[in-house]
Design a protein around this motif. Structure first.
Motif, mmCIF file in Angstrom:
data_model
loop_
_atom_site.group_PDB
_atom_site.id
_atom_site.type_symbol
_atom_site.label_atom_id
_atom_site.label_comp_id
_atom_site.label_asym_id
_atom_site.label_seq_id
_atom_site.Cartn_x
_atom_site.Cartn_y
_atom_site.Cartn_z
ATOM 1 N N HIS A 194 0.861 -1.182 0.000
ATOM 2 C CA HIS A 194 0.000 0.000 0.000
ATOM 3 C C HIS A 194 0.891 1.223 0.000
ATOM 4 C CE1 HIS A 194 -3.191 2.849 1.273
ATOM 5 N NE2 HIS A 194 -2.239 3.382 2.007
ATOM 6 N N ARG A 195 0.738 2.079 -1.023
ATOM 7 C CA ARG A 195 1.480 3.333 -1.082
ATOM 8 C C ARG A 195 0.583 4.381 -1.733
ATOM 9 N NH1 ARG A 195 7.198 3.063 -3.776
ATOM 10 N NH2 ARG A 195 7.425 1.553 -2.068
ATOM 11 N N TYR A 196 0.298 5.409 -0.991
ATOM 12 C CA TYR A 196 -0.644 6.433 -1.422
ATOM 13 C C TYR A 196 -0.230 7.019 -2.770
ATOM 14 C CZ TYR A 196 -4.050 10.171 -0.805
ATOM 15 O OH TYR A 196 -5.117 11.017 -0.935
ATOM 16 N N SER A 197 -1.194 7.089 -3.703
ATOM 17 C CA SER A 197 -0.879 7.515 -5.063
ATOM 18 C C SER A 197 -2.038 8.305 -5.657
ATOM 19 C CB SER A 197 -0.590 6.300 -5.949
ATOM 20 O OG SER A 197 -0.516 6.668 -7.312
ATOM 21 N N ASN A 198 -1.778 9.544 -5.998
ATOM 22 C CA ASN A 198 -2.780 10.346 -6.691
ATOM 23 C C ASN A 198 -3.027 9.840 -8.104
ATOM 24 O OD1 ASN A 198 -3.382 12.262 -4.647
ATOM 25 N ND2 ASN A 198 -1.475 13.314 -5.063
ATOM 26 N N SER A 199 -1.986 9.289 -8.710
ATOM 27 C CA SER A 199 -2.107 8.824 -10.093
ATOM 28 C C SER A 199 -3.209 7.789 -10.248
ATOM 29 C CB SER A 199 -0.773 8.233 -10.563
ATOM 30 O OG SER A 199 0.271 9.165 -10.434
ATOM 31 N N GLY A 200 -3.395 6.936 -9.246
ATOM 32 C CA GLY A 200 -4.417 5.898 -9.317
ATOM 33 C C GLY A 200 -5.820 6.454 -9.422
ATOM 34 N N TYR A 201 -6.081 7.537 -8.701
ATOM 35 C CA TYR A 201 -7.423 8.123 -8.743
ATOM 36 C C TYR A 201 -7.652 8.918 -10.024
ATOM 37 C CZ TYR A 201 -9.286 6.418 -4.383
ATOM 38 O OH TYR A 201 -9.800 5.586 -3.410
ATOM 39 N N MET A 202 -6.593 9.374 -10.662
ATOM 40 C CA MET A 202 -6.753 9.954 -11.995
ATOM 41 C C MET A 202 -7.203 8.873 -12.990
ATOM 42 S SD MET A 202 -3.446 12.457 -12.346
ATOM 43 C CE MET A 202 -3.274 13.936 -11.359
ATOM 44 N N LEU A 203 -6.615 7.684 -12.864
ATOM 45 C CA LEU A 203 -7.027 6.581 -13.727
ATOM 46 C C LEU A 203 -8.484 6.210 -13.484
ATOM 47 C CD1 LEU A 203 -4.219 3.860 -14.018
ATOM 48 C CD2 LEU A 203 -5.338 5.128 -15.846
ATOM 49 N N LEU A 204 -8.902 6.212 -12.216
ATOM 50 C CA LEU A 204 -10.292 5.894 -11.905
ATOM 51 C C LEU A 204 -11.241 6.904 -12.557
ATOM 52 C CD1 LEU A 204 -9.917 4.952 -8.136
ATOM 53 C CD2 LEU A 204 -10.619 3.403 -9.977
ATOM 54 N N ALA A 205 -10.849 8.177 -12.553
ATOM 55 C CA ALA A 205 -11.677 9.191 -13.211
ATOM 56 C C ALA A 205 -11.799 8.904 -14.704
ATOM 57 C CB ALA A 205 -11.091 10.582 -12.971
ATOM 58 N N ALA A 303 -15.531 -0.280 4.035
ATOM 59 C CA ALA A 303 -14.835 -1.459 4.573
ATOM 60 C C ALA A 303 -13.320 -1.254 4.577
ATOM 61 C CB ALA A 303 -15.189 -2.699 3.755
ATOM 62 N N PRO A 304 -12.628 -1.679 5.647
ATOM 63 C CA PRO A 304 -11.157 -1.573 5.702
ATOM 64 C C PRO A 304 -10.509 -2.665 4.854
ATOM 65 C CG PRO A 304 -12.001 -2.571 7.721
ATOM 66 C CD PRO A 304 -13.204 -2.209 6.909
ATOM 67 N N HIS A 305 -10.253 -2.365 3.597
ATOM 68 C CA HIS A 305 -9.806 -3.388 2.650
ATOM 69 C C HIS A 305 -8.342 -3.774 2.826
ATOM 70 C CE1 HIS A 305 -13.513 -3.268 0.315
ATOM 71 N NE2 HIS A 305 -13.464 -1.945 0.333
ATOM 72 N N VAL A 306 -7.459 -2.814 3.102
ATOM 73 C CA VAL A 306 -6.022 -3.114 3.186
ATOM 74 C C VAL A 306 -5.417 -2.386 4.380
ATOM 75 C CG1 VAL A 306 -5.785 -3.445 0.691
ATOM 76 C CG2 VAL A 306 -5.376 -1.189 1.670
ATOM 77 N N GLN A 307 -4.391 -2.998 4.947
ATOM 78 C CA GLN A 307 -3.624 -2.346 6.007
ATOM 79 C C GLN A 307 -2.623 -1.383 5.373
ATOM 80 O OE1 GLN A 307 -4.371 -2.856 9.397
ATOM 81 N NE2 GLN A 307 -6.076 -3.880 8.350
ATOM 82 N N THR A 308 -2.421 -0.243 6.012
ATOM 83 C CA THR A 308 -1.553 0.775 5.417
ATOM 84 C C THR A 308 -0.087 0.602 5.777
ATOM 85 O OG1 THR A 308 -1.755 2.300 7.290
ATOM 86 C CG2 THR A 308 -3.444 2.427 5.555
ATOM 87 N N GLY A 309 0.223 -0.269 6.713
ATOM 88 C CA GLY A 309 1.601 -0.413 7.167
ATOM 89 C C GLY A 309 1.828 0.228 8.516
ATOM 90 N N ARG A 310 0.856 0.987 8.999
ATOM 91 C CA ARG A 310 0.918 1.575 10.325
ATOM 92 C C ARG A 310 -0.056 0.853 11.221
ATOM 93 N NH1 ARG A 310 0.125 7.752 10.280
ATOM 94 N NH2 ARG A 310 0.896 7.480 12.403
ATOM 95 N N ALA A 311 0.350 0.586 12.444
ATOM 96 C CA ALA A 311 -0.450 -0.206 13.368
ATOM 97 C C ALA A 311 -1.845 0.387 13.534
ATOM 98 C CB ALA A 311 0.247 -0.285 14.721
#
Length: 606
Positions: A194-205, A303-311
């Motif tokens: 999991h790594r936050y990415s603005n590019s992914g939401y541009m693709l969704l648009a 729904a909490p689909h994925v863990q972000t890497g932080r507890a």
């Protein structure tokens, strides 16, 4: 250790992925007292939330809008400070603010709305709807990966692409935006991190636009905004500024500056929308009433689909999931130049808190989440803290404190009166800061800590993402985006008034309970910035901070009884308290309550 303020990076970000807006972190130690009580009546809660927001406004740390709702009903809604300084317009609950990455929830809802109509599935590969997207990535990445930031897409702001997007107020199509990064290799295999990415939401648009057969903005309006009854949510294009639209500001008085032109099309899908606190309440009400998504898709939405890497932290579809005050929350925020937006919902308590701000000096970036935490604590009967209110003091009284004080060898503080205010300015060898004087270490050129810190700082200046990612502490690697690592380089590309870099020079090393701070001055042809690398005991990067101007000049805010608050520090550092010892009617010494010990600064005769 403290962490970075990314709020003025031009791209929108989910700040809660960074401890900057960590709703689980403790606020800076500026509070007058800790307060707790049983859950309040609506009237009592409204009064207390007003007191909380007013305290931040009185310190000059907040302008914007605050809303609290319980049981789907508005309990409190109020605007604070200027929405438009030049126009003399005051903020209200109906003022439109840039909401940055809060926009992602609307993109996610659009995908789920199309799924509810049987027109797509979140498990579809990108290539089904965008066959022109490069393979094999287009076949490997699903819409679910994009929604949860697990696709491995590289950042739009990857070095080498910045020059193409800087200082451009012209519109861009989604295809043009995607072209900036689609040919870059994936950062990791889809679904593995999991790594936050603005590019992914541009693709969704782009997918929404393709499947719906209409422009992305039109689909949001017809499928989401209109059914939800939203009256003021959408894009604000250049030239459409009205009294109802807030202007974003950065900097400190008297040098507060409005943000430049930012065309919302640069952030299609991942940001770029404006909204109001009341519209965001309407949105929450519409979701709860089933007017936007049916139950199956609403469950997926939260729904909490994925863990972000932080507890204890997970990511849903456009939402973060974790706990605040020991209660589960659904949260997202957004930050862009001059604006921060916070939206926090407590589903088990039917509580909503929304804070939107249009004022973003360095020390105020944590104020919106501090207001959210305090307001929600007041509603839930949890402990919280409120900043002290300034106490007016006569000009003749202030004059007794004016003078020059010796805080440490090579470190002078000049205290002057200006416009009924008391101003302290650091001078001499350490003129860049008034803080942590007692903790400074002498700079040792052979120090491994200094070498590691300066290597990292130079990598920030150069936009060297591989070096920065390699330097990150392991616990931080999964959660830190390329956008955040490129914040300084992005600002250098988008604000060219400073000119080229002339020098990067170390200032100090400060020991900390969990490592060290290495501070440096970045000198440009026209100005300078302050940059801090925060290292763990193994000299790995755990956080960072920058300031566009060096914090040498601060206001001493009267708290009454001869005590002053040193106002003008970073958001994550404790506020210092100052007292003056008077002899023969004027101050003889200045006493600074520093986290590393009390500093007594005798007055120097001129």
């Amino acid at each position: 250790m403290s962490f970075p303020a990314i709020a003025r990076v031009i791209c929108c970000m989910f700040l809660a992925t960074l401890p900057l807006a960590d709703a689980g972190a403790q606020p800076a130690a500026l509070a007058a007292a800790s307060t707790s009580s049983p859950p309040r009546t609506d009237a009592e809660l409204a009064s207390e939330v007003g007191r909380i927001a007013q305290a931040y406004e009185a310190l000059g740390r907040f302008s914007g809008s605050v809303l609290v709702a319980r049981g789907g009903r508005e309990v409190f809604a109020q605007g604070y400070g200027p929405a438009d300084r030049a126009g003399g317009v005051t903020a209200t609950p109906d003022t439109r603010f840039d909401i940055g990455s809060l926009s992602k929830q609307f993109t996610a809802a659009a995908i789920l709305r199309l799924e509810s109509e049987g027109r797509l599935s979140v498990h579809d590969p990108v290539s089904r709807w965008l066959p022109e997207y490069p393979r094999p990535a287009g076949d490997q990445i699903t819409l679910h990966h994009l929604l949860t930031h697990t696709a491995g897409l590289p950042s739009l702001w990857r070095r080498g692409k910045l020059e193409q997007v800087a200082e451009d107020c012209s519109p861009r199509t989604i295809d043009e935006l995607i072209a900036f990064s689609k040919d870059l290799p994936l950062d990791f295999a889809p679904g593995t991190e999991h790594r936050y990415s603005n590019s992914g939401y541009m693709l969704l648009a782009a997918v929404v636009q393709r499947v719906a057969g209409m422009p992305f903005d039109d689909y949001l309006r017809t499928a989401l905004f209109t059914p939800a009854g939203l009256r003021a949510t959408g894009r604000v294009l250049p030239g459409e500024q009205t009294a109802a639209v807030a202007v974003g500001y950065t900097g400190y008085e008297p040098d507060v500056q409005p943000r430049g032109c930012v065309h919302p099309s640069w952030h299609t899908g991942e940001g770029g929308l404006h909204s109001t606190t009341r519209d965001l309440l309407r949105w929450d009400q519409a979701l709860a009433a089933g007017r936007v998504l049916p139950p199956a898709q609403l469950t997926k939405f939260y729904a909490p689909h994925v863990q972000t890497g932080r507890a204890g932290r997970a990511y849903a579809y456009g939402w973060g999931r974790f706990e605040v005050h020991g209660r589960p929350v659904i949260h997202h925020n957004g930050g862009t130049t001059g604006f921060i937006a916070e939206f926090m919902r407590f589903p088990d308590d039917d509580l909503l808190v929304v804070v939107l701000t249009n004022y973003l000096p360095d020390l105020a970036v944590n104020v919106p989440i501090d207001i959210v935490r305090a307001a929600s604590a007041a509603a839930l009967g949890r402990p919280y803290e409120v900043p002290p209110l300034p106490v007016p003091i006569a000009a003749a009284e202030l004059a007794r404190f004016a003078g020059v004080y010796q805080a440490a060898p090579g470190y002078l503080l000049r205290v002057d009166t200006a416009g009924g205010r008391l101003i302290a300015e650091a001078q001499g060898e350490h003129s860049w800061s008034i803080s942590t004087v007692a903790a400074q270490r002498a700079l040792n050129p052979a120090s491994d800590t200094l070498a590691a810190g300066m290597r990292i700082i130079r990598a920030f200046v150069d936009g060297d993402v591989p070096t920065l990612r390699a330097a990150l502490a392991p616990a931080r690697r999964a959660e830190v985006s390329d956008e955040s690592l490129l914040f300084l380089r992005t600002l250098m590309e988008t604000d060219r008034a400073f000119g080229p870099v002339r020098a990067v020079s170390p200032l100090r090393i400060i020991p900390d309970a969990t490592g060290s701070f290495v501070d440096a001055r970045v000198t440009f042809a026209h100005g300078e910035w302050f940059l801090r690398a925060e290292l763990d005991p193994e000299n790995r990067l755990s956080g960072w901070y920058y300031g566009r101007t060096l914090p040498s000049r601060v206001e001493l805010v009267s708290l009454g009884g001869g005590e002053f608050l040193v106002d003008g520090f970073r958001w994550d550092e404790p506020d210092r308290r100052v007292r003056f010892t008077l002899r023969d009617g004027r101050a003889a010494e200045m006493v600074i309550d520093d986290p590393d010990g009390v500093i007594v600064a005798p007055r120097r005769e001129q």
